[in-house]
Scaffold this active site. Structure first.
Site, PDB file in Angstrom:
ATOM      1  N   TYR A   1       0.874  -1.177   0.000  1.00 21.52           N
ATOM      2  CA  TYR A   1       0.000   0.000   0.000  1.00 21.52           C
ATOM      3  C   TYR A   1       0.909   1.224   0.000  1.00 21.52           C
ATOM      4  CZ  TYR A   1      -4.080  -2.826   1.395  1.00 21.52           C
ATOM      5  OH  TYR A   1      -5.106  -3.735   1.434  1.00 21.52           O
TER       6      TYR A   1
ATOM      7  N   PRO B   1     -12.499   0.223  -0.933  1.00 23.70           N
ATOM      8  CA  PRO B   1     -11.791  -1.061  -0.896  1.00 23.70           C
ATOM      9  C   PRO B   1     -10.428  -1.038  -0.197  1.00 23.70           C
ATOM     10  CG  PRO B   1     -11.817  -0.159  -3.126  1.00 23.70           C
ATOM     11  CD  PRO B   1     -12.652   0.745  -2.304  1.00 23.70           C
TER      12      PRO B   1
ATOM     13  N   LYS C   1     -12.462  -4.953   2.755  1.00 29.13           N
ATOM     14  CA  LYS C   1     -13.514  -5.441   3.662  1.00 29.13           C
ATOM     15  C   LYS C   1     -14.854  -5.766   3.015  1.00 29.13           C
ATOM     16  CE  LYS C   1     -11.073  -5.303   7.318  1.00 29.13           C
ATOM     17  NZ  LYS C   1     -10.497  -6.590   7.661  1.00 29.13           N
TER      18      LYS C   1
ATOM     19  N   TYR D   1      -7.215  -5.450  10.061  1.00 28.49           N
ATOM     20  CA  TYR D   1      -7.016  -5.996   8.711  1.00 28.49           C
ATOM     21  C   TYR D   1      -7.346  -7.492   8.659  1.00 28.49           C
ATOM     22  CZ  TYR D   1      -5.119  -6.034   3.975  1.00 28.49           C
ATOM     23  OH  TYR D   1      -4.991  -6.137   2.607  1.00 28.49           O
TER      24      TYR D   1
HETATM   25  C1  LIG Z   1     -16.697  -2.934  -9.391  1.00 32.70           C
HETATM   26  C2  LIG Z   1     -16.379  -3.385  -7.984  1.00 32.70           C
HETATM   27  C3  LIG Z   1     -15.056  -3.671  -7.632  1.00 32.70           C
HETATM   28  C4  LIG Z   1     -14.750  -4.060  -6.336  1.00 32.70           C
HETATM   29  N1  LIG Z   1     -13.454  -4.286  -6.009  1.00 32.70           N
HETATM   30  C5  LIG Z   1     -13.150  -4.595  -4.731  1.00 32.70           C
HETATM   31  C6  LIG Z   1     -11.807  -4.800  -4.363  1.00 32.70           C
HETATM   32  O1  LIG Z   1     -10.918  -4.693  -5.186  1.00 32.70           O
HETATM   33  N2  LIG Z   1     -11.540  -5.096  -3.064  1.00 32.70           N
HETATM   34  C7  LIG Z   1     -12.545  -5.207  -2.127  1.00 32.70           C
HETATM   35  O2  LIG Z   1     -12.273  -5.500  -0.956  1.00 32.70           O
HETATM   36  N3  LIG Z   1     -13.832  -5.064  -2.452  1.00 32.70           N
HETATM   37  C8  LIG Z   1     -14.150  -4.749  -3.726  1.00 32.70           C
HETATM   38  N4  LIG Z   1     -15.430  -4.572  -4.067  1.00 32.70           N
HETATM   39  C9  LIG Z   1     -16.448  -4.818  -3.033  1.00 32.70           C
HETATM   40  C10 LIG Z   1     -16.888  -6.283  -2.967  1.00 32.70           C
HETATM   41  O3  LIG Z   1     -16.672  -6.919  -4.176  1.00 32.70           O
HETATM   42  C11 LIG Z   1     -18.364  -6.307  -2.548  1.00 32.70           C
HETATM   43  O4  LIG Z   1     -18.425  -5.792  -1.235  1.00 32.70           O
HETATM   44  C12 LIG Z   1     -19.028  -7.686  -2.609  1.00 32.70           C
HETATM   45  O5  LIG Z   1     -19.248  -8.053  -3.952  1.00 32.70           O
HETATM   46  C13 LIG Z   1     -20.358  -7.678  -1.850  1.00 32.70           C
HETATM   47  O6  LIG Z   1     -21.061  -8.876  -2.074  1.00 32.70           O
HETATM   48  P1  LIG Z   1     -22.633  -8.884  -2.149  1.00 32.70           P
HETATM   49  O7  LIG Z   1     -23.010 -10.305  -2.347  1.00 32.70           O
HETATM   50  O8  LIG Z   1     -23.208  -8.132  -1.041  1.00 32.70           O
HETATM   51  O9  LIG Z   1     -23.011  -8.031  -3.460  1.00 32.70           O
HETATM   52  P2  LIG Z   1     -22.673  -8.286  -4.986  1.00 32.70           P
HETATM   53  O10 LIG Z   1     -21.413  -9.031  -5.141  1.00 32.70           O
HETATM   54  O11 LIG Z   1     -22.810  -6.959  -5.661  1.00 32.70           O
HETATM   55  O12 LIG Z   1     -23.849  -9.246  -5.487  1.00 32.70           O
HETATM   56  C14 LIG Z   1     -25.155  -8.783  -5.709  1.00 32.70           C
HETATM   57  C15 LIG Z   1     -25.807  -9.654  -6.784  1.00 32.70           C
HETATM   58  O13 LIG Z   1     -27.160  -9.269  -6.941  1.00 32.70           O
HETATM   59  C16 LIG Z   1     -27.465  -9.264  -8.319  1.00 32.70           C
HETATM   60  N5  LIG Z   1     -28.626  -8.372  -8.497  1.00 32.70           N
HETATM   61  C17 LIG Z   1     -28.635  -7.021  -8.483  1.00 32.70           C
HETATM   62  N6  LIG Z   1     -29.883  -6.573  -8.660  1.00 32.70           N
HETATM   63  C18 LIG Z   1     -30.683  -7.659  -8.765  1.00 32.70           C
HETATM   64  C19 LIG Z   1     -32.094  -7.828  -8.958  1.00 32.70           C
HETATM   65  N7  LIG Z   1     -32.911  -6.775  -9.082  1.00 32.70           N
HETATM   66  N8  LIG Z   1     -32.589  -9.084  -9.018  1.00 32.70           N
HETATM   67  C20 LIG Z   1     -31.764 -10.161  -8.892  1.00 32.70           C
HETATM   68  N9  LIG Z   1     -30.411 -10.044  -8.724  1.00 32.70           N
HETATM   69  C21 LIG Z   1     -29.887  -8.807  -8.659  1.00 32.70           C
HETATM   70  C22 LIG Z   1     -26.190  -8.773  -8.975  1.00 32.70           C
HETATM   71  O14 LIG Z   1     -26.104  -9.128 -10.340  1.00 32.70           O
HETATM   72  C23 LIG Z   1     -25.136  -9.492  -8.139  1.00 32.70           C
HETATM   73  O15 LIG Z   1     -24.815 -10.758  -8.665  1.00 32.70           O
HETATM   74  C24 LIG Z   1     -15.776  -4.190  -5.355  1.00 32.70           C
HETATM   75  C25 LIG Z   1     -17.088  -3.924  -5.725  1.00 32.70           C
HETATM   76  C26 LIG Z   1     -17.404  -3.511  -7.004  1.00 32.70           C
HETATM   77  C27 LIG Z   1     -18.847  -3.198  -7.354  1.00 32.70           C
END
Ligand SMILES: Cc1cc2nc3c(=O)[nH]c(=O)nc-3n(C[C@H](O)[C@H](O)[C@H](O)COP(=O)(O)OP(=O)(O)OC[C@H]3O[C@@H](n4cnc5c(N)ncnc54)[C@H](O)[C@@H]3O)c2cc1C
Length: 392
Positions: free
Chosen positions: A201, A293, A297, A385
């Site tokens: 970092y 990010p 977390k 962390y």
């Molecule tokens: C572009 C991006 C990059 C990231 N990079 C990092 C990183 O480098 N390091 C880090 O620590 N964290 C990162 N994060 C954060 C981490 O990836 C998220 O916190 C994690 O994905 C959360 O998981 P989740 O299951 O809550 O949501 P998500 O992974 O967003 O899953 C939600 C799901 O719901 C689906 N969905 C949405 N709307 C609907 C609907 N209306 N009907 C049915 N399904 C639906 C979506 O398609 C998705 O598959 C990143 C996030 C993003 C968006």
């Protein structure tokens, strides 16, 4: 169609919840707008806290992670042209695992299908209703475009920040806490030998950079950039030379440029929605909170939420107790806010803030020097962390 828990979203939160419920004998159906291939290829987070690693292992979905993941026992903080290591293992007895979020998603989908569970991909026009009744319903169009409905006992809103579940809660019920940062991350995945085994970092006058990896041959790197950054203006050569400039110093790590296989700009935001429940709808993961990010977390918080939620559903179905459902939001938010604080603090310490001058930069350098030279301060960073204990 009818089920006990209807789950909207097949990200880490939705998939892990379905898996934990299955182990408790509770039926669920996952509805997902995207296709299976899309969610299995979506490159996002990659650092798993010790608690996430333990949960994946303990519930039988950690086998590939243990074979392919990389155990890290520390990170480097780089500032003033020098790197200083924070030794997690020595300070906390714990470490983290580097294993891509999309790999966790693949493992959970494979386990779900192996167990005979249902995931409906490629659905559209999802909506939820009857959230204050004991028959909440999810309406949607199936993969063929036919209207369908899923009647549930409970709905888990695991549909990410832009999903429909949080937005379906009536106005005035929720409180929102939000901070949008004036910068973003330009993230790349490259076929290139990582410069070192552990993450770096780096705080630099040109902006923050993070050197990470996904395997011994795939490097993941991020550059602080403008939120409106046009990715077309970042050809590969410019990215490699900018990373080199931000790492320059006494013990400059050896960058080995290689083909860049993916590029993207990620906005930086802190966000919390309270409470994480409305009637029979429970929000989990990014649908309820977002962290920048920098603290690695996002996915870990999503997994932590559904661990609590699955326990609450289990005690409801086992002995009719609603206590876990009633305390779900408060139990999760207690740890979420501490994790928000850590992610905000790491972001503030490491990034260049537009409009601030040399004074603020010198304060950042002093803080980094303190964090890397005081055992108490290093321990604070390390224990956050690797992941705060549950119930902390
Ligand atoms: C572009 C991006 C990059 C990231 N990079 C990092 C990183 O480098 N390091 C880090 O620590 N964290 C990162 N994060 C954060 C981490 O990836 C998220 O916190 C994690 O994905 C959360 O998981 P989740 O299951 O809550 O949501 P998500 O992974 O967003 O899953 C939600 C799901 O719901 C689906 N969905 C949405 N709307 C609907 C609907 N209306 N009907 C049915 N399904 C639906 C979506 O398609 C998705 O598959 C990143 C996030 C993003 C968006």
């Amino acid at each position: 169609m009818r089920t006990q828990v209807g789950i909207v979203g097949a990200g880490p939160a939705g998939l892990m919840l379905a898996h934990l419920l299955h182990l408790q004998g509770i039926e669920s159906v996952i509805l997902e707008t995207r296709g299976r291939e899309y969610v299995e290829q979506r490159i996002r987070a990659g650092v798993l806290e010790q608690g996430t690693v333990d949960l994946l292992r303990d519930t039988g979905v950690g086998e590939r992670m243990d074979r392919q993941g990389l155990v890290h026992e520390g990170i480097d903080l780089r500032f003033g042209g020098r790197s200083r290591r924070i030794d997690f293992n020595e300070l906390t007895g714990k470490g983290v695992m580097v294993y891509g979020q999309h790999e966790v998603v693949k493992d959970l989908i494979a386990a779900r299908l192996r167990d005979g569970g249902s995931i409906l991909f490629d659905i559209s026009e999802t909506s939820v209703e009857g959230l204050e009744s004991d028959r909440p319903t999810i309406r949607y169009r199936d993969a063929r475009g036919e209207p369908a409905e899923l009647v549930c006992d409970f709905i888990a809103g695991c549909d990410g920040f832009h999903g429909i579940c949080r937005a379906s809660i009536p106005d005035g019920v929720m409180s929102y806490y939000d901070r949008v940062y004036p910068f973003a991350w330009l993230g790349i995945l490259a076929e290139s030998k990582p410069v070192q085994e552990e993450l770096i970092y780096a705080n630099h006058e040109r902006g923050f950079t993070l050197i990470s990896l996904r395997s011994p041959t795939i490097t993941r790197m991020y550059l602080q950039c403008d939120p409106e950054e046009d990715i077309a203006e970042w050809p590969d050569d410019r990215i490699w030379s900018e990373i080199a400039a931000r790492l320059a110093g006494e013990d400059t790590p050896d960058l080995v440029p290689g083909p860049i296989i993916s590029k993207g700009v990620t906005a930086m935001r802190s966000f919390v929605a309270e409470p994480m429940r409305f009637g029979t709808l429970f929000l989990a993961g990014d649908s309820a909170h977002i962290v920048p990010p920098t603290g690695a977390k996002g996915m870990n918080l999503a997994i932590a939420d559904v661990r609590v939620l699955a326990g609450a559903f289990a005690s409801f179905y086992r002995d009719g107790s609603r206590d876990g459902l009633d305390t779900y939001s408060d139990v999760c938010l207690n740890r979420i806010w501490k994790t928000q604080r850590f992610s905000w603090w790491m972001t503030s310490m490491l990034h260049r803030f537009e409009g601030t001058g040399p004074f603020e930069h010198r304060v950042q350098l002093a803080e980094l020097d303190y964090v890397t030279s005081s055992r108490a301060a290093s321990t604070t960073l390390a224990e956050n962390y690797v992941g705060l204990p549950f119930g902390a």
